[in-house]
Design an enzyme around this catalytic site. Structure first.
Site, PDB file in Angstrom:
ATOM      1  N   HIS A 265       0.870  -1.578  -0.089  1.00  0.00           N
ATOM      2  CA  HIS A 265       0.267   0.311  -0.088  1.00  0.00           C
ATOM      3  C   HIS A 265       0.897   1.404   0.186  1.00  0.00           C
ATOM      4  O   HIS A 265       2.213   1.364   0.353  1.00  0.00           O
ATOM      5  CB  HIS A 265      -0.844  -0.018   1.224  1.00  0.00           C
ATOM      6  CG  HIS A 265      -2.133   1.340   1.278  1.00  0.00           C
ATOM      7  ND1 HIS A 265      -1.572   1.740   1.423  1.00  0.00           N
ATOM      8  CD2 HIS A 265      -3.289   1.228   0.338  1.00  0.00           C
ATOM      9  CE1 HIS A 265      -2.578   3.377   0.934  1.00  0.00           C
ATOM     10  NE2 HIS A 265      -3.474   2.197   1.171  1.00  0.00           N
TER      11      HIS A 265
ATOM     12  N   GLU B 166      -3.331   1.928  -7.066  1.00  0.00           N
ATOM     13  CA  GLU B 166      -4.026   3.359  -6.537  1.00  0.00           C
ATOM     14  C   GLU B 166      -2.895   4.486  -6.663  1.00  0.00           C
ATOM     15  O   GLU B 166      -1.556   4.630  -5.827  1.00  0.00           O
ATOM     16  CB  GLU B 166      -4.079   3.082  -4.732  1.00  0.00           C
ATOM     17  CG  GLU B 166      -4.637   1.352  -4.600  1.00  0.00           C
ATOM     18  CD  GLU B 166      -5.391   2.009  -3.295  1.00  0.00           C
ATOM     19  OE1 GLU B 166      -6.405   2.184  -2.547  1.00  0.00           O
ATOM     20  OE2 GLU B 166      -3.898   1.655  -2.192  1.00  0.00           O
TER      21      GLU B 166
HETATM   22  P1  PGA Z   1      -8.607   6.169   0.371  1.00  0.00           P
HETATM   23  O1  PGA Z   1      -7.998   5.071   0.600  1.00  0.00           O
HETATM   24  O2  PGA Z   1     -10.046   6.267  -0.556  1.00  0.00           O
HETATM   25  O3  PGA Z   1      -9.410   7.261   1.489  1.00  0.00           O
HETATM   26  O4  PGA Z   1      -8.266   7.249  -0.108  1.00  0.00           O
HETATM   27  C1  PGA Z   1      -8.363   4.282  -0.678  1.00  0.00           C
HETATM   28  C2  PGA Z   1      -6.364   3.680   0.211  1.00  0.00           C
HETATM   29  O5  PGA Z   1      -5.658   4.190   0.891  1.00  0.00           O
HETATM   30  O6  PGA Z   1      -6.730   2.363   0.288  1.00  0.00           O
END
Ligand code: PGA
Length: 235
Positions: A88, A157
Site C-alpha cells: 500500500h 492506487e
Molecule cells: P481513500 O484510500 O479511499 O481514502 O483514498 C484508499 C486506499 O488507501 O486504499
C-alpha cells in the site's frame, strides 16, 4: 467484482466487530454475491466467520521472531487470516518500505497460499512527467512478484488520489487499467478517493474489476451501498 475496504488506523476492536457484522447481515439479507474484503487495523483482527475475507493490512515475512512492532504469520494464523495487503502506498511512502521488502513479503505469503492484494501507484511528480515515465514507474512496482499467482489481486492506487478527494478521469482509469492488464491477468482494483457518488462510474470503467476504498468506506452503510452498486453492475 471485488469490493474492498481498507480501514487503515481507524475503528476500535468493538467498532470493527460491529462493522463486520453489519456487512455480513447486509450480504445475508441481500444475497449479494460479490467478493468482499475488509482490512481492519492490526489490533482489531479477530476470528471471523462469514462471507467477508478479513485481511491484514501488513505483516512481516516471518512466522515470528525479533521484529518489534510487527506481526508475523503465526499471529495471522491464530485468527485464520489468509488475506493480506502488500505494498500500500502508505507503507511504501510513509513507512518507507522498499520494493525488495515488498517482494520478500509477497513470496513469503504466496508460499502460504494467501490471497494477496498487491498495490501499485504513482506519486504526482511522476505522473506529471508524462505517460511513458509513469508506466515505467508502475512497471518497476511489478518487479519481482509472480504476476501469474492464482491468488493475486492487484490494486492500482495513484498516490495523489489517496485520501485527497482527487481521482483520475474515468478515461484515464480505463486506459491505465487496460495497460496494466497486459502485465497480469489478475483482477485489477482501482483505489484512491472512491466515494459513494463516484463508485458506480469507476466500477463501470473498462478494465476495472473492483475497488479498494479507504475513507469512503469507513461508514459501513456507504461500504454496503458500494457492494450493492457492484452487484447491480455485475460485469
Ligand atoms: P481513500 O484510500 O479511499 O481514502 O483514498 C484508499 C486506499 O488507501 O486504499
Amino acid at each position: 467484482m471485488i469490493v474492498a475496504s481498507n480501514l487503515k488506523t481507524n475503528l476500535t476492536r468493538a467498532q470493527t466487530s460491529s462493522y463486520l457484522m453489519d456487512v455480513e447481515n447486509f450480504l445475508d439479507k441481500t444475497n449479494v454475491k460479490q467478493e468482499v474484503l475488509v482490512f481492519p487495523a492490526q489490533s482489531s483482527l479477530a476470528v471471523h466467520a462469514g462471507q467477508i475475507y478479513q485481511g491484514a493490512q501488513n505483516a512481516y515475512p516471518a512466522k515470528n521472531g525479533a521484529f518489534t512492532g510487527e506481526i508475523g504469520s503465526e499471529q495471522l494464523e491464530e485468527f485464520s487470516i489468509n488475506t493480506i495487503l502488500i505494498g500500500h502506498s502508505e507503507r511504501r511512502h510513509i513507512l518507507g518500505e522498499a520494493q525488495t521488502l515488498l517482494v520478500e513479503k509477497f513470496h513469503y505469503y504466496k508460499n502460504l497460499g494467501f490471497k494477496i492484494v498487491f498495490c501499485v501507484g504513482e506519486p504526482l511528480e511522476i505522473r506529471e512527467e508524462g505517460e511513458g515515465v509513469m508506466m515505467k514507474y508502475l512497471e518497476l512496482q511489478y518487479e519481482g512478484i509472480d504476476t501469474s499467482y492464482e491468488n493475486l489481486i492487484i490494486a492500482y492506487e495513484p498516490v495523489w488520489a489517496i485520501g485527497t478527494g482527487l481521482t483520475p478521469t474515468l478515461e484515464d482509469i480505463s486506459k491505465i487499467h487496460l495497460a496494466l492488464k497486459e502485465k497480469s491477468s489478475a483482477p485489477l482494483l482501482y483505489g484512491g478517493s472512491v466515494k459513494i457518488d463516484t463508485a458506480k462510474d469507476i466500477l463501470a470503467c473498462e478494465g476495472v474489476d473492483g475497488v479498494l476504498v479507504g475513507s469512503g468506506a469507513l461508514a459501513v452503510e456507504n461500504f454496503c451501498q458500494m457492494i450493492r452498486i457492484a452487484q447491480d453492475l455485475e460485469k
